[in-house]
Motif scaffolding. Structure first.
Motif, PDB file in Angstrom:
ATOM      1  N   PRO A  45      33.009  28.817  36.456  1.00 31.63           N
ATOM      2  CA  PRO A  45      32.320  29.880  35.696  1.00 31.63           C
ATOM      3  C   PRO A  45      32.872  31.272  36.039  1.00 31.63           C
ATOM      4  O   PRO A  45      33.049  31.603  37.199  1.00 31.63           O
ATOM      5  CB  PRO A  45      30.867  29.767  36.165  1.00 31.63           C
ATOM      6  CG  PRO A  45      30.755  28.456  36.856  1.00 31.63           C
ATOM      7  CD  PRO A  45      32.113  28.106  37.363  1.00 31.63           C
ATOM      8  N   ILE A  46      33.136  32.052  34.995  1.00 33.10           N
ATOM      9  CA  ILE A  46      33.591  33.437  35.169  1.00 33.10           C
ATOM     10  C   ILE A  46      32.428  34.337  34.740  1.00 33.10           C
ATOM     11  O   ILE A  46      31.796  34.056  33.724  1.00 33.10           O
ATOM     12  CB  ILE A  46      34.807  33.735  34.254  1.00 33.10           C
ATOM     13  CG1 ILE A  46      35.857  32.622  34.322  1.00 33.10           C
ATOM     14  CG2 ILE A  46      35.405  35.105  34.526  1.00 33.10           C
ATOM     15  CD1 ILE A  46      36.891  32.770  35.373  1.00 33.10           C
ATOM     16  N   SER A  47      32.159  35.387  35.486  1.00 33.23           N
ATOM     17  CA  SER A  47      30.993  36.215  35.140  1.00 33.23           C
ATOM     18  C   SER A  47      31.245  36.972  33.838  1.00 33.23           C
ATOM     19  O   SER A  47      32.363  37.408  33.569  1.00 33.23           O
ATOM     20  CB  SER A  47      30.668  37.182  36.281  1.00 33.23           C
ATOM     21  OG  SER A  47      31.319  38.410  36.057  1.00 33.23           O
ATOM     22  N   PRO A  48      30.189  37.104  33.024  1.00 35.74           N
ATOM     23  CA  PRO A  48      30.372  37.798  31.746  1.00 35.74           C
ATOM     24  C   PRO A  48      30.851  39.238  31.923  1.00 35.74           C
ATOM     25  O   PRO A  48      31.638  39.731  31.117  1.00 35.74           O
ATOM     26  CB  PRO A  48      28.999  37.752  31.089  1.00 35.74           C
ATOM     27  CG  PRO A  48      28.052  37.295  32.127  1.00 35.74           C
ATOM     28  CD  PRO A  48      28.826  36.599  33.181  1.00 35.74           C
ATOM     29  N   ASP A  49      30.378  39.905  32.976  1.00 35.16           N
ATOM     30  CA  ASP A  49      30.859  41.271  33.209  1.00 35.16           C
ATOM     31  C   ASP A  49      32.390  41.286  33.221  1.00 35.16           C
ATOM     32  O   ASP A  49      33.026  42.194  32.691  1.00 35.16           O
ATOM     33  CB  ASP A  49      30.341  41.796  34.557  1.00 35.16           C
ATOM     34  CG  ASP A  49      28.911  42.316  34.447  1.00 35.16           C
ATOM     35  OD1 ASP A  49      28.588  42.918  33.418  1.00 35.16           O
ATOM     36  OD2 ASP A  49      28.132  42.108  35.403  1.00 35.16           O
ATOM     37  N   ARG A  50      32.981  40.236  33.830  1.00 31.58           N
ATOM     38  CA  ARG A  50      34.428  40.185  33.967  1.00 31.58           C
ATOM     39  C   ARG A  50      35.113  39.793  32.655  1.00 31.58           C
ATOM     40  O   ARG A  50      36.032  40.467  32.203  1.00 31.58           O
ATOM     41  CB  ARG A  50      34.785  39.185  35.086  1.00 31.58           C
ATOM     42  CG  ARG A  50      36.250  39.043  35.308  1.00 31.58           C
ATOM     43  CD  ARG A  50      36.561  38.710  36.756  1.00 31.58           C
ATOM     44  NE  ARG A  50      37.998  38.565  36.950  1.00 31.58           N
ATOM     45  CZ  ARG A  50      38.572  37.476  37.441  1.00 31.58           C
ATOM     46  NH1 ARG A  50      37.819  36.444  37.815  1.00 31.58           N
ATOM     47  NH2 ARG A  50      39.876  37.413  37.581  1.00 31.58           N
ATOM     48  N   PHE A  51      34.649  38.693  32.025  1.00 25.19           N
ATOM     49  CA  PHE A  51      35.423  38.256  30.846  1.00 25.19           C
ATOM     50  C   PHE A  51      35.171  39.130  29.621  1.00 25.19           C
ATOM     51  O   PHE A  51      36.027  39.217  28.746  1.00 25.19           O
ATOM     52  CB  PHE A  51      35.259  36.748  30.561  1.00 25.19           C
ATOM     53  CG  PHE A  51      33.918  36.284  30.064  1.00 25.19           C
ATOM     54  CD1 PHE A  51      33.492  36.552  28.773  1.00 25.19           C
ATOM     55  CD2 PHE A  51      33.112  35.497  30.878  1.00 25.19           C
ATOM     56  CE1 PHE A  51      32.279  36.091  28.309  1.00 25.19           C
ATOM     57  CE2 PHE A  51      31.880  35.031  30.424  1.00 25.19           C
ATOM     58  CZ  PHE A  51      31.460  35.329  29.143  1.00 25.19           C
ATOM     59  N   ILE A  52      34.017  39.802  29.583  1.00 24.52           N
ATOM     60  CA  ILE A  52      33.787  40.722  28.465  1.00 24.52           C
ATOM     61  C   ILE A  52      34.762  41.903  28.577  1.00 24.52           C
ATOM     62  O   ILE A  52      35.366  42.332  27.594  1.00 24.52           O
ATOM     63  CB  ILE A  52      32.321  41.226  28.438  1.00 24.52           C
ATOM     64  CG1 ILE A  52      31.339  40.077  28.182  1.00 24.52           C
ATOM     65  CG2 ILE A  52      32.132  42.345  27.414  1.00 24.52           C
ATOM     66  CD1 ILE A  52      31.351  39.480  26.792  1.00 24.52           C
ATOM     67  N   ARG A  53      34.931  42.397  29.808  1.00 24.94           N
ATOM     68  CA  ARG A  53      35.853  43.520  30.008  1.00 24.94           C
ATOM     69  C   ARG A  53      37.279  43.095  29.642  1.00 24.94           C
ATOM     70  O   ARG A  53      37.998  43.816  28.962  1.00 24.94           O
ATOM     71  CB  ARG A  53      35.793  44.008  31.460  1.00 24.94           C
ATOM     72  CG  ARG A  53      36.571  45.269  31.709  1.00 24.94           C
ATOM     73  CD  ARG A  53      36.202  45.981  33.022  1.00 24.94           C
ATOM     74  NE  ARG A  53      35.399  45.210  33.951  1.00 24.94           N
ATOM     75  CZ  ARG A  53      35.899  44.446  34.929  1.00 24.94           C
ATOM     76  NH1 ARG A  53      37.194  44.332  35.083  1.00 24.94           N
ATOM     77  NH2 ARG A  53      35.083  43.813  35.743  1.00 24.94           N
ATOM     78  N   LEU A  54      37.664  41.887  30.089  1.00 26.16           N
ATOM     79  CA  LEU A  54      38.996  41.370  29.758  1.00 26.16           C
ATOM     80  C   LEU A  54      39.175  41.231  28.246  1.00 26.16           C
ATOM     81  O   LEU A  54      40.221  41.589  27.693  1.00 26.16           O
ATOM     82  CB  LEU A  54      39.203  40.001  30.394  1.00 26.16           C
ATOM     83  CG  LEU A  54      39.861  39.928  31.766  1.00 26.16           C
ATOM     84  CD1 LEU A  54      40.044  38.457  32.148  1.00 26.16           C
ATOM     85  CD2 LEU A  54      41.209  40.640  31.782  1.00 26.16           C
ATOM     86  N   ALA A  55      38.153  40.707  27.590  1.00 25.83           N
ATOM     87  CA  ALA A  55      38.241  40.498  26.141  1.00 25.83           C
ATOM     88  C   ALA A  55      38.390  41.833  25.422  1.00 25.83           C
ATOM     89  O   ALA A  55      39.125  41.935  24.432  1.00 25.83           O
ATOM     90  CB  ALA A  55      37.010  39.745  25.632  1.00 25.83           C
ATOM     91  N   GLU A  56      37.703  42.841  25.939  1.00 25.71           N
ATOM     92  CA  GLU A  56      37.829  44.178  25.340  1.00 25.71           C
ATOM     93  C   GLU A  56      39.251  44.673  25.494  1.00 25.71           C
ATOM     94  O   GLU A  56      39.863  45.151  24.541  1.00 25.71           O
ATOM     95  CB  GLU A  56      36.878  45.162  26.024  1.00 25.71           C
ATOM     96  CG  GLU A  56      35.415  44.906  25.731  1.00 25.71           C
ATOM     97  CD  GLU A  56      34.687  46.187  25.343  1.00 25.71           C
ATOM     98  OE1 GLU A  56      34.783  47.159  26.083  1.00 25.71           O
ATOM     99  OE2 GLU A  56      34.040  46.177  24.280  1.00 25.71           O
ATOM    100  N   GLU A  57      39.792  44.537  26.711  1.00 30.28           N
ATOM    101  CA  GLU A  57      41.143  45.025  26.982  1.00 30.28           C
ATOM    102  C   GLU A  57      42.185  44.280  26.154  1.00 30.28           C
ATOM    103  O   GLU A  57      43.191  44.856  25.754  1.00 30.28           O
ATOM    104  CB  GLU A  57      41.468  44.894  28.471  1.00 30.28           C
ATOM    105  CG  GLU A  57      40.737  45.914  29.324  1.00 30.28           C
ATOM    106  CD  GLU A  57      40.781  45.588  30.818  1.00 30.28           C
ATOM    107  OE1 GLU A  57      39.953  46.139  31.548  1.00 30.28           O
ATOM    108  OE2 GLU A  57      41.650  44.782  31.228  1.00 30.28           O
ATOM    109  N   ALA A  58      41.928  43.006  25.908  1.00 32.26           N
ATOM    110  CA  ALA A  58      42.893  42.189  25.171  1.00 32.26           C
ATOM    111  C   ALA A  58      42.689  42.285  23.656  1.00 32.26           C
ATOM    112  O   ALA A  58      43.387  41.625  22.888  1.00 32.26           O
ATOM    113  CB  ALA A  58      42.803  40.737  25.638  1.00 32.26           C
ATOM    114  N   GLY A  59      41.706  43.084  23.226  1.00 32.74           N
ATOM    115  CA  GLY A  59      41.461  43.235  21.793  1.00 32.74           C
ATOM    116  C   GLY A  59      40.813  42.024  21.156  1.00 32.74           C
ATOM    117  O   GLY A  59      40.939  41.789  19.955  1.00 32.74           O
TER     118      GLY A  59
END
Ligand code: C2E
Ligand code: MG
Ligand code: MG
Ligand code: MG
Length: 291
Positions: A71-85
């Motif tokens: 499991p990856i924390s949403p705080d982390r993958f949401i930020r990544l998803a934002e950065e990756a467009g």
């Protein structure tokens, strides 16, 4: 030391350097794949009326279990998803999931979905949302969207318009994590949010720290004066719940009434409460539903 190792010195330093860069790049690649394959799920956390103890709705929280990393924390993958467009695509698919789930709950239970900056300002956001509501047939009044004050960091001429379009659609706009940032008060003047969510950090400290307790009381009083609802986050024990209720808080959310749960468990809980006909929650019903 590096010099002594001569031509091999990069072999000494390279691996750890590459590991950081690679793992980030790999994670974004995996994220992109997961978005494409709709590999993300939502969990649903009960929100309870603080005065009546009735279940009023659920907050939808995104979950991603990486096949290798877990499991990856949403705080982390949401930020990544934002950065990756990738956030518009990911957010739209989560929104759809949430609407499809909520439309099967009895009225007037609602679902609350977190919306990130990139998603809110995407040129297709409003159109996608409308589409979603039409296709899933969820009444807009049963959808709430949570934004944090970070949306104001990138505020421009369109900010007010976007928020207003949501309100015009009949969707409630909620200000999440209130007090966590720096100038939340100004944002309350800028736009008539339907609800304020008091950040868990104040709630956590309110029993031990008189200053936090004073801030909690003031935010609740402010919400009452503004005529908007106020939800306390991070309510973990009865003591917190009772204190917040006595201060006039509208809603509470936290481990006391239930952790974020799988969609099936949320539906199970709703069914149990429907049979009881009162929708009054206790920790026991949550425990039963999620076992
Ligand atoms: P948030 O919107 O403020 O959500 C509340 C967080 O507090 C959730 O963490 C929830 O699991 C946690 N929580 C709830 N009750 C308690 C409690 O009693 N005690 C404690 N210690 N924690 C509690 P989570 O699920 O890890 O989500 C973290 C953040 O990630 C969210 O904060 C939200 O900002 C973001 N997020 C989650 N899902 C989504 C999503 O679908 N879209 C976007 N844009 N952001 C999301
Ligand atoms: Mg939230
Ligand atoms: Mg919050
Ligand atoms: Mg948060």
């Amino acid at each position: 030391e590096a010099k002594r190792l001569g031509g091999n010195r990069f072999r000494v330093f390279e691996p750890s350097y590459r590991t950081v860069a690679d793992s980030r790049r790999d994670l974004i690649r995996d994220l992109r794949e997961a978005v494409r394959d709709q590999y993300f799920t939502l969990q649903y956390q009960p929100v309870v009326n603080a005065q009546t103890r009735q279940l009023v709705g659920f907050e939808a929280l995104a979950r991603w279990t990486h096949p290798v990393l877990g499991p990856i924390s949403p705080d982390r993958f949401i930020r990544l998803a934002e950065e990756a467009g990738l956030m518009h695509e990911l957010g739209s698919s989560l929104l759809r999931q949430a609407c499809l789930t909520a439309v099967r709950w009895p009225e007037p239970l609602w679902v609350s979905v977190n919306i990130s900056v990139e998603q809110l300002y995407h040129r297709n956001f409003i159109a996608t949302l409308k589409n979603n509501l039409e296709q899933t047939m969820l009444p807009p009044s049963r959808l709430q969207l949570e934004v944090t004050e970070t949306i104001f960091m990138e505020a421009d001429a369109t900010t007010y318009g976007v928020l207003q379009s949501l309100q015009a659609l009949g969707v409630d706009v909620v200000l999440d994590d209130f007090g966590k940032g720096y100038s939340s008060l100004g944002y309350l003047r800028f736009f008539p949010f339907s609800k304020i969510k008091l950040d868990a950090s104040f709630v956590r400290d309110m029993l031990s720290d008189p200053r936090s307790a004073a801030i909690v009381s003031s935010v609740i009083a402010l919400a009452v004066d503004l005529g908007v609802a106020v939800t306390a986050e991070g309510v973990e024990t009865t003591e917190y719940f009772e204190r917040l209720r006595d201060k006039g808080c509208t809603e509470t959310q936290g481990y006391l009434f239930g952790r974020p749960m799988k969609q099936q468990n949320a539906s199970c809980l709703v069914e149990m409460l429907t049979r009881k006909e009162s929708f009054i929650m206790d920790s026991a019903s949550t425990a039963l539903a999620t076992n």
